[in-house]
Every structure is written in C-alpha cells, then in structure tokens.
Design a protein around this motif. Sequence first.
Motif, mmCIF file in Angstrom:
data_model
loop_
_atom_site.group_PDB
_atom_site.id
_atom_site.type_symbol
_atom_site.label_atom_id
_atom_site.label_comp_id
_atom_site.label_asym_id
_atom_site.label_seq_id
_atom_site.Cartn_x
_atom_site.Cartn_y
_atom_site.Cartn_z
ATOM 1 N N GLY A 38 7.887 -12.890 2.191
ATOM 2 C CA GLY A 38 8.743 -11.811 1.686
ATOM 3 C C GLY A 38 9.053 -10.722 2.688
ATOM 4 N N ASN A 39 8.464 -10.764 3.877
ATOM 5 C CA ASN A 39 8.671 -9.680 4.848
ATOM 6 C C ASN A 39 9.989 -9.857 5.603
ATOM 7 N N THR A 40 11.069 -9.682 4.853
ATOM 8 C CA THR A 40 12.393 -9.943 5.390
ATOM 9 C C THR A 40 13.184 -8.649 5.616
ATOM 10 N N GLN A 63 -6.470 -7.734 7.244
ATOM 11 C CA GLN A 63 -7.821 -8.265 7.375
ATOM 12 C C GLN A 63 -8.819 -7.262 7.941
ATOM 13 N N GLY A 64 -8.466 -6.664 9.084
ATOM 14 C CA GLY A 64 -9.502 -6.097 9.942
ATOM 15 C C GLY A 64 -10.009 -4.701 9.641
ATOM 16 N N GLY A 65 -9.115 -3.738 9.347
ATOM 17 C CA GLY A 65 -9.628 -2.396 9.137
ATOM 18 C C GLY A 65 -8.556 -1.328 9.086
ATOM 19 N N VAL A 66 -8.969 -0.147 8.631
ATOM 20 C CA VAL A 66 -8.087 1.011 8.593
ATOM 21 C C VAL A 66 -8.763 2.136 9.385
ATOM 22 N N GLY A 97 0.805 -1.212 0.000
ATOM 23 C CA GLY A 97 0.000 0.000 0.000
ATOM 24 C C GLY A 97 0.841 1.266 0.000
ATOM 25 N N ALA A 98 1.948 1.268 0.757
ATOM 26 C CA ALA A 98 2.779 2.481 0.843
ATOM 27 C C ALA A 98 3.389 2.801 -0.517
ATOM 28 N N GLY A 99 3.980 1.792 -1.164
ATOM 29 C CA GLY A 99 4.638 2.016 -2.444
ATOM 30 C C GLY A 99 3.650 2.422 -3.528
ATOM 31 N N SER A 121 2.919 -13.973 11.559
ATOM 32 C CA SER A 121 1.762 -13.794 10.675
ATOM 33 C C SER A 121 2.201 -13.239 9.326
ATOM 34 N N ASN A 122 3.491 -12.942 9.186
ATOM 35 C CA ASN A 122 3.962 -12.202 8.017
ATOM 36 C C ASN A 122 4.158 -13.084 6.790
ATOM 37 N N ALA A 123 4.059 -12.456 5.621
ATOM 38 C CA ALA A 123 4.324 -13.141 4.359
ATOM 39 C C ALA A 123 5.797 -13.546 4.294
ATOM 40 N N GLU A 167 8.687 -8.817 -10.052
ATOM 41 C CA GLU A 167 9.670 -9.877 -9.837
ATOM 42 C C GLU A 167 11.082 -9.389 -10.149
ATOM 43 N N TRP A 168 11.402 -8.268 -9.571
ATOM 44 C CA TRP A 168 12.755 -7.713 -9.547
ATOM 45 C C TRP A 168 13.151 -7.571 -8.086
ATOM 46 N N PHE A 169 14.431 -7.733 -7.823
ATOM 47 C CA PHE A 169 14.912 -7.704 -6.440
ATOM 48 C C PHE A 169 15.911 -6.565 -6.250
ATOM 49 N N ILE A 176 -0.689 -18.066 11.442
ATOM 50 C CA ILE A 176 -1.483 -17.233 10.519
ATOM 51 C C ILE A 176 -2.467 -16.397 11.340
ATOM 52 N N LEU A 177 -2.689 -15.173 10.879
ATOM 53 C CA LEU A 177 -3.441 -14.228 11.694
ATOM 54 C C LEU A 177 -4.950 -14.477 11.729
ATOM 55 N N VAL A 178 -5.524 -14.281 12.920
ATOM 56 C CA VAL A 178 -6.978 -14.138 13.063
ATOM 57 C C VAL A 178 -7.206 -12.691 13.484
ATOM 58 N N ARG A 186 0.365 -9.315 -4.717
ATOM 59 C CA ARG A 186 0.716 -10.345 -3.737
ATOM 60 C C ARG A 186 1.471 -9.763 -2.554
ATOM 61 N N SER A 187 1.625 -8.474 -2.497
ATOM 62 C CA SER A 187 2.326 -7.845 -1.372
ATOM 63 C C SER A 187 1.547 -8.078 -0.079
ATOM 64 N N HIS A 188 2.254 -7.969 1.042
ATOM 65 C CA HIS A 188 1.612 -8.343 2.310
ATOM 66 C C HIS A 188 0.405 -7.462 2.666
ATOM 67 N N THR A 189 0.376 -6.252 2.176
ATOM 68 C CA THR A 189 -0.799 -5.408 2.421
ATOM 69 C C THR A 189 -2.083 -6.152 2.060
ATOM 70 N N GLY A 190 -2.031 -6.978 1.033
ATOM 71 C CA GLY A 190 -3.218 -7.733 0.599
ATOM 72 C C GLY A 190 -3.709 -8.719 1.644
HETATM 73 C C1 LIG Z 1 -1.842 -10.859 8.243
HETATM 74 C C2 LIG Z 1 -1.785 -9.379 8.473
HETATM 75 C C3 LIG Z 1 -2.937 -8.656 8.713
HETATM 76 C C4 LIG Z 1 -2.886 -7.278 8.923
HETATM 77 N N1 LIG Z 1 -4.052 -6.598 9.163
HETATM 78 C C5 LIG Z 1 -3.999 -5.259 9.340
HETATM 79 C C6 LIG Z 1 -5.196 -4.509 9.527
HETATM 80 O O1 LIG Z 1 -6.299 -5.038 9.514
HETATM 81 N N2 LIG Z 1 -5.089 -3.171 9.720
HETATM 82 C C7 LIG Z 1 -3.881 -2.532 9.726
HETATM 83 O O2 LIG Z 1 -3.846 -1.316 9.888
HETATM 84 N N3 LIG Z 1 -2.731 -3.225 9.521
HETATM 85 C C8 LIG Z 1 -2.765 -4.562 9.323
HETATM 86 N N4 LIG Z 1 -1.600 -5.247 9.118
HETATM 87 C C9 LIG Z 1 -0.350 -4.504 8.948
HETATM 88 C C10 LIG Z 1 -0.297 -3.899 7.551
HETATM 89 O O3 LIG Z 1 -0.975 -4.719 6.652
HETATM 90 C C11 LIG Z 1 1.131 -3.722 7.061
HETATM 91 O O4 LIG Z 1 1.900 -3.053 8.018
HETATM 92 C C12 LIG Z 1 1.159 -2.907 5.778
HETATM 93 O O5 LIG Z 1 0.273 -3.451 4.826
HETATM 94 C C13 LIG Z 1 2.556 -2.816 5.195
HETATM 95 O O6 LIG Z 1 2.479 -2.207 3.942
HETATM 96 P P1 LIG Z 1 3.772 -1.758 3.156
HETATM 97 O O7 LIG Z 1 3.324 -1.083 1.922
HETATM 98 O O8 LIG Z 1 4.673 -1.019 4.054
HETATM 99 O O9 LIG Z 1 4.533 -3.128 2.791
HETATM 100 P P2 LIG Z 1 4.042 -4.531 2.193
HETATM 101 O O10 LIG Z 1 2.618 -4.559 1.864
HETATM 102 O O11 LIG Z 1 4.585 -5.558 3.108
HETATM 103 O O12 LIG Z 1 4.828 -4.600 0.827
HETATM 104 C C14 LIG Z 1 6.226 -4.697 0.749
HETATM 105 C C15 LIG Z 1 6.619 -4.659 -0.701
HETATM 106 O O13 LIG Z 1 8.036 -4.572 -0.821
HETATM 107 C C16 LIG Z 1 8.481 -5.422 -1.843
HETATM 108 N N5 LIG Z 1 9.874 -5.766 -1.548
HETATM 109 C C17 LIG Z 1 10.409 -6.145 -0.359
HETATM 110 N N6 LIG Z 1 11.729 -6.358 -0.493
HETATM 111 C C18 LIG Z 1 12.039 -6.095 -1.780
HETATM 112 C C19 LIG Z 1 13.240 -6.143 -2.536
HETATM 113 N N7 LIG Z 1 14.422 -6.496 -2.003
HETATM 114 N N8 LIG Z 1 13.187 -5.823 -3.854
HETATM 115 C C20 LIG Z 1 12.026 -5.480 -4.438
HETATM 116 N N9 LIG Z 1 10.850 -5.419 -3.760
HETATM 117 C C21 LIG Z 1 10.874 -5.724 -2.453
HETATM 118 C C22 LIG Z 1 7.529 -6.591 -1.799
HETATM 119 O O14 LIG Z 1 7.514 -7.258 -3.052
HETATM 120 C C23 LIG Z 1 6.202 -5.871 -1.518
HETATM 121 O O15 LIG Z 1 5.654 -5.420 -2.708
HETATM 122 C C24 LIG Z 1 -1.641 -6.620 8.901
HETATM 123 C C25 LIG Z 1 -0.483 -7.332 8.655
HETATM 124 C C26 LIG Z 1 -0.542 -8.693 8.467
HETATM 125 C C27 LIG Z 1 0.764 -9.434 8.258
#
Ligand SMILES: Cc1cc2nc3c(=O)[nH]c(=O)nc-3n(C[C@H](O)[C@H](O)[C@H](O)COP(=O)(O)OP(=O)(O)OC[C@H]3O[C@@H](n4cnc5c(N)ncnc54)[C@H](O)[C@@H]3O)c2cc1C
Length: 563
Positions: A208-210, A47-50, A13-15, A204-206, A154-156, A242-244, A40-44
């Motif tokens: 890729g959350n490394t 679950q619960g809300g914003v 979501g941030a990006g 609970s993290n994907a 699919e670039w790193f 896995i998260l509930v 497929r990023s973890h934002t997807g």
């Molecule tokens: C199961 C679960 C449920 C959640 N539910 C809620 C909720 O209900 N409400 C709430 O407020 N928060 C919730 N959160 C937290 C919230 O979803 C996350 O903090 C937020 O979505 C993170 O978004 P982001 O854009 O920072 O990163 P992410 O969505 O994690 O995306 C990271 C991106 O970085 C990319 N990336 C990483 N490393 C590299 C690399 N080396 N090269 C290229 N690309 C890279 C990945 O491909 C991905 O696209 C939840 C989290 C989880 C795990």
Amino acid sequence: MLTYDILIVGSGGAGLYAALESRLQEKLQVAVLTKVYPTRSHTGAAQGGVNAALGNYDPTDSWEQHWFDTVKGSDYLADQDAAEMMCREAPTVVREMEHWGAPFYRTDEGKIAQRPFGGASKPRACYAADKVGHIMLHTLYEQGLRHGVDYFNEWFALNLVHDGQRCIGINAFSIRTGRIYTIQAKAVILATGGHGRTYWTRTSNAYGNTGDGSAIAYRAGLPLKDMEFIQFHPTGLRRSGILVTEGARGEGGYLLNGEGERFMQRYAPDKMELGPRDLVSRAIETEVREGRGGPDDEVFLDITHLGPERIQERLPQIRQLCIEFEGMDPFEEPIPIKPTAHYSMGGVHTDINGLTSIDGVYAAGESGCVSVHGANRLGGNSLLDILVFGRRAGQHAMQYASSVEFAEVPDSALTEAETCIKELMEGDGKETVASIRQDLGRVMADKAGIYRDGKGLAEAVNDIEELQHRYKRLAVKDRNTVFNTDMLAALELRNMLALAELIALGALQRTESRGAHSREDYPERDDQNWLKHTMATLGADGRPNISYESVAITKFKPEARTY
Ligand SMILES: Cc1cc2nc3c(=O)[nH]c(=O)nc-3n(C[C@H](O)[C@H](O)[C@H](O)COP(=O)(O)OP(=O)(O)OC[C@H]3O[C@@H](n4cnc5c(N)ncnc54)[C@H](O)[C@@H]3O)c2cc1C
C-alpha cells in the motif's frame, strides 16, 4: 452527507496519533479513513526501534546530541529548527506511548531498554524485540477506539476538496461498495505513508505504500519537497527485499562480503556496520561492483555468534522471515542480503505543525516533509517523526477546527473523483497495471537507484513519461464496483507514476551528491549551489515545476561527514 471536524487519511502511527491527540482535548468529531484495516498499516512492520535520548543505557546521552546526529545524518539538508523540536520532544512522546500501554523492553532497573542504531553516537533506540512498530500501532489503535475516534476502514481517498485557500473535505470511496462520497471536514490530515513502492521490483515497503496522499496534495497544487531523496536500506533479504532490521547490527551482527571479509572497515572505520544507511548501502553496492559480492551479487549479515537464545529474545521476527522467505536459518549461517528501497525522505511540504499552504490541510508522517531527515534519515527517527509530528498536526488541527465554521461543499465537489473513476472504467486499451508497474520498478531501480548519473536519470525521466502515456491506454478488466482491486491498483499506479517523475526529475537537476542521492558524475557535496530544498509543484500544463527553498541552519555549520 458525512461530516467531521477533522478527517485523517491514513491509520499508520502518524494518523492514529493525530486522531487521538485531536480527540483527547476537545470533543470534536474525528475520523480516520484508511484503505486497509488500521493495524495492517506499514507502521506495524517497523522492527528495530524509536529514538529518544532517554539516557537509560548511557546517562551522558542528551537531546542535543540526538539533534546533532540527526543533522549530520541528513547531510545538513534537514531544517535544524524542526530537527531540534523533534529531538527535544522525543522523550515526552515515547513516555506517553509507554503510559498508554506500549510494552517496550526493559533494562534490569525496569526502565525502557535502548539499543544502538546506525549513525547514532549513543544507544537510544527504544524497542520491543524486533516488533516495535507493531506494539506502537496496536497501542494507538486501542486508545483511539477508547477515546471515540471513528474509523472508515477499507476506504480509498481520491482527492482533496478545497477552494485554493481553505479545506472543504475529501472525496473517497468505500472499497466494499465502490460508492464515492464527499466527506466534509474543516481539517484534513494526510498521513498516507511513503512511496517506496515506486521501486516496485525491490522494496521493503508494504504493497500500500504508493504515495497516495503525496500525489493527492500534488494534484491539489501543493508543493512536494526533496522528492529525489529515497533511502535504500542496506539489509533487505536477497530474494524478496523484505527488511532485516538495523537492530540486527545494533545487537552485534556484522557484514561480510563474498570473500568472508568484514568490508565496512574500508568505508566507516569508526562506526563500521553502524554507519548511516546511505553509506552502508553504497559500501555494499561497491563491493558487489568490484567483484567481491556473493554468487548472486549479495553480501552477508552474520548474527550466528549472538547465539540462539539472544536471537530468539531480541530478533525473533527476523529469524522467522529468514526461514520463510529465504529458506535459511540465521542460527546456523549468515543471512544473504542486498540493499532495498526503504524510505521516502521527501513528501508534502509542511511547517512544523504539519500545515500546508491551504488552511486546514495538513500532512504528517512519511507522507509529509517538515524536513527533519534531509537527504538521509537515521534509523529510529521515522517512528519518532510520526509520533512528534502526528501529535503536532493533531493539536494544530484541533485548534483550527475549533475556531472555524464548515466551508460550504460546492455542487461540483464530486466531479474530479467521478471523472477520474469514469475514465479508468471506460478505458479499453491493451495495457495492464502489472506490466506498467513492473517496468516502473525496473526503471527506478536501474536508473534512479543507489548510484545515479545524468545519463541514466535523463533516460528515467523519458521512460516515466512513456509509462504515463501507456497508462492512458490502460484497461481495468474488472468492471464491478464491489471490492474492485483491479481499479484500486490502477489508482495507486497513477499516483506512483506522478511521484516517480518528481524523484527522477529532482535527481537529474541536483548536480551534487548528498546523503542518499549519490551522483557518480557529481560525487561531491556542493553546499555552494545545492544546500537547498527541491520544491515540485504541478504546473498548469500538467508538468512539474521545480524551484528551490533555503535550508534552516540554526546551530550546526555544514562540515564533512565522516564516520
Ligand atoms: C519494514 C520496515 C521497517 C521499519 N522499521 C523502522 C524502525 O525500526 N524505526 C523507525 O523509526 N522507522 C522504521 N521504518 C519506517 C517507519 O515505519 C515508517 O516511516 C512509518 O511507520 C510511517 O508511518 P505513517 O503513519 O506515516 O504511514 P504508514 O504506517 O505507512 O500508514 C499509511 C496509512 O495510509 C493509508 N492510506 C494510504 N493511501 C491511502 C488512500 N488513498 N486512502 C486511504 N488510506 C490510505 C494506509 O491504509 C495506512 O493506514 C520501517 C519501515 C519499514 C517499511
């Protein structure tokens, strides 16, 4: 050479919000580079809300109350000016999401529906069933496509290219071909998400959350802030972590210990199950330690009384996850749960525009740390954080990129990336990624988990150092360049090992308990000595340097935190 005005690493979501925002106003060339397919990023998985104080459920709600809840939830470590900005802007960004097409659930009057969430004084989490991250991510991706954002899927990303003062670009490789490139960019926004996978064995993290972006920033000499604060979510499925969603408790679910008792009355008599996450996780851990857990050291989340119709309408994904990953049906029996490593409060130190100390280098979302979550994030505030600060970083980067020329790419730009890959591919040791990663997960869970103490943390620091030595004897068995997931996992592990060290070290040095950082040998919060942010910078000797910075306190004086 590939050249973009603004390059965003990460398609959560941030990006995606940053990309869209920077494309909307000016016709700059903007690209998003991501190691997975964007949706497929973890934002997807959120679950619960914003959160946003829209007042659709309770008209007396206000952004000021949201602000106070956030600061209190953070155990007073959040910077209050940043938290104020986030809560003020929340209604705007959530409505903007709606106008772009995010299908939030509705009240009977047709307004955005809101549900109660932990640590919040009013119901203010805007939702869509238990799939709010999914709808937000798809909406942002669609709008990005529509507005001409380019995608490198699919670039790193490997490292930043910079001259200490200014951004030059990044090095990255295409996972499909293995070829390494320098991508020139006036501005780079790191939006690579959290590092919950450092707790590999239970999170609970994907996958890729490394923490790649945070590790990239750290290696580039930028400070990481408050890394010792890791959130454990109270309700992960017993077997998988896995998260509930907290939304299950927001809808009326409650927690039972092994004796069938609603134990939260002992820990948060007012808020009960909707206490903040640090408190509820500790309560569960205490019940289990004192022998009141279930047969497998679990406790139970009961939603049976909500009835099948409401569960199906509000929590359909949760039911599905329970059936598929736990082999039980929450229509019929309470869900067995244990806390799970969930969220990284710490990250790349930035100002309120996501800017770091290198011009043109930004961080946003879970990989950044402004800080608005302090020592403990409230549920629903992270999706808000990624919207507010993704947007701000996009806006600021856009202004910056419109006002400067490209910096010249030096001939040596590829060196760091090429050396790193070469060393990995030539390694002929006996160690494997899987075994080091597993051991790392165990060390973190056992010695830097919900409860911590000096002895365990000191051991963790040593153990991680030992794992870093083992990493030098790593063998990447797959020597191919095409879709080499073995190499990918090795690169991710390198990043996790760097961050794990900072988590353990920051936690060892912080001799107090605050928010999610709970020291059994220092059980009290110590504002006298520790009302400050931890800053970790890579020293010339390759070891972390720890220093401290003050917390911005504008309105709310720190007081005891009771619920
Ligand atoms: C199961 C679960 C449920 C959640 N539910 C809620 C909720 O209900 N409400 C709430 O407020 N928060 C919730 N959160 C937290 C919230 O979803 C996350 O903090 C937020 O979505 C993170 O978004 P982001 O854009 O920072 O990163 P992410 O969505 O994690 O995306 C990271 C991106 O970085 C990319 N990336 C990483 N490393 C590299 C690399 N080396 N090269 C290229 N690309 C890279 C990945 O491909 C991905 O696209 C939840 C989290 C989880 C795990």
